[in-house]
Design an enzyme around this catalytic site. Structure first.
Site, PDB file in Angstrom:
ATOM      1  N   PRO A 148       0.835  -1.208   0.000  1.00 46.44           N
ATOM      2  CA  PRO A 148       0.000   0.000   0.000  1.00 46.44           C
ATOM      3  C   PRO A 148       0.868   1.256   0.000  1.00 46.44           C
ATOM      4  CG  PRO A 148      -0.566  -1.458   1.833  1.00 46.44           C
ATOM      5  CD  PRO A 148       0.687  -1.992   1.222  1.00 46.44           C
ATOM      6  N   GLU A 149       0.597   2.161  -0.917  1.00 43.70           N
ATOM      7  CA  GLU A 149       1.302   3.427  -0.944  1.00 43.70           C
ATOM      8  C   GLU A 149       0.351   4.517  -0.450  1.00 43.70           C
ATOM      9  OE1 GLU A 149       4.224   4.246  -3.841  1.00 43.70           O
ATOM     10  OE2 GLU A 149       4.001   2.327  -4.838  1.00 43.70           O
TER      11      GLU A 149
END
Ligand SMILES: [Zn+2]
Length: 276
Positions: free
Chosen positions: A2-3
């Site tokens: 996840p960014e």
């Protein structure tokens, strides 16, 4: 992994269902995340506390509790949250669960266990915990400007891509978004950071903000399902121009996209479009 856009999306989704919920019990089914959780300590810190608000700083989610403390949460590589009814069967990798007074159950799932669930003090209500103090500006806030980037990168010889992925420079610009923003700016990821002109810095900041905003917007469309048992946690299909497209033709000029390893990370770019 996840960014920032995914974390922002998850945070917004949680913000819709958790504020004003009271935690009545904490269940730790596996204490070994990136941090080792002490179940008794977490239980006594959270029990009977109300969740006031949720916000994001870098890739952390801060769930503020009613006594000027907070749950500091990080999704690591594979972390996900869901909010379900308490009777719902646990998934295999749901390691931490907050039972809420409403009958809902807020659960953290993380197969690879690189995430963080930690109780921290806040210097003041609404503030950021001290442990996140050293971080650079948020990419979507006014403090992240072309002049700031020019000043920060002054005389630095590191490639610009490494620089914009450095949390001391700006937080939350992961590999995918750095690659895409550099492509849109026409700047080579290998260019020594200190050699970028002020207009180039301005353009790059604008493009970083553009790709992050687009990604958040795209992620936002999945939010409404979030609170359901099989809800989508906010990931979305991304339209990428360079990332993961090595040897495929550039969407602008048809040149084959080049893949290189830079600071241990796969880097994708077009040698013709990214000469700046
Ligand atoms: Zn090209």
């Amino acid at each position: 992994m996840p960014e920032l856009p995914e974390v922002e999306t998850v945070c917004r989704a949680l913000e819709k269902c958790l504020p004003n919920e009271q935690i009545v019990e904490v269940k730790v089914r596996n204490p070994q995340l990136r941090n080792l959780i002490d179940e008794e300590e977490l239980q006594s810190a959270c029990k009977d506390k109300t969740i006031l608000s949720l916000r994001r700083r870098a890739k952390y989610i801060i769930a503020e509790l009613s006594d000027s403390t907070a749950l500091l949460l990080h999704l690591g590589m594979t972390g996900k949250f869901r909010v379900v009814d308490q009777g719902e069967a646990f998934k295999k990798h749901e390691h931490v669960c907050f039972e809420l007074k409403s009958g809902k159950s807020w659960r953290y799932e993380d197969p690879r266990r690189f995430g963080i669930v930690k109780h921290v003090a806040l210097p003041a209500p609404g503030a950021t915990p001290d442990c996140l103090d050293h971080m650079g500006p948020e990419p979507l806030l006014y403090s992240f400007t072309g002049s700031y980037l020019k000043q920060f990168t002054k005389a630095k010889t590191k490639p610009i891509k490494n620089m914009i992925m450095d949390n001391n420079c700006v937080v939350g610009v992961g590999n995918i978004y750095a690659s895409e923003a550099l492509f849109r700016s026409g700047i080579s990821p290998l260019k020594p950071a200190g050699t970028l002109s002020l207009p180039a810095c301005k353009k790059l900041v604008m493009k970083i903000q553009e790709v992050l905003k687009e990604a958040i917007e795209a992620g936002g469309t999945t939010i409404s399902d979030f609170a359901t048992p099989d809800g989508n946690e906010g990931y979305f299909f991304r339209e990428l121009a360079v990332y993961g497209r090595n040897d495929e033709p550039c969407l602008t000029c048809g040149t084959h996209i080049t893949k290189k390893t830079l600071a241990g990370r796969s880097t994708f770019y077009c040698t013709k479009c990214q000469k700046g």
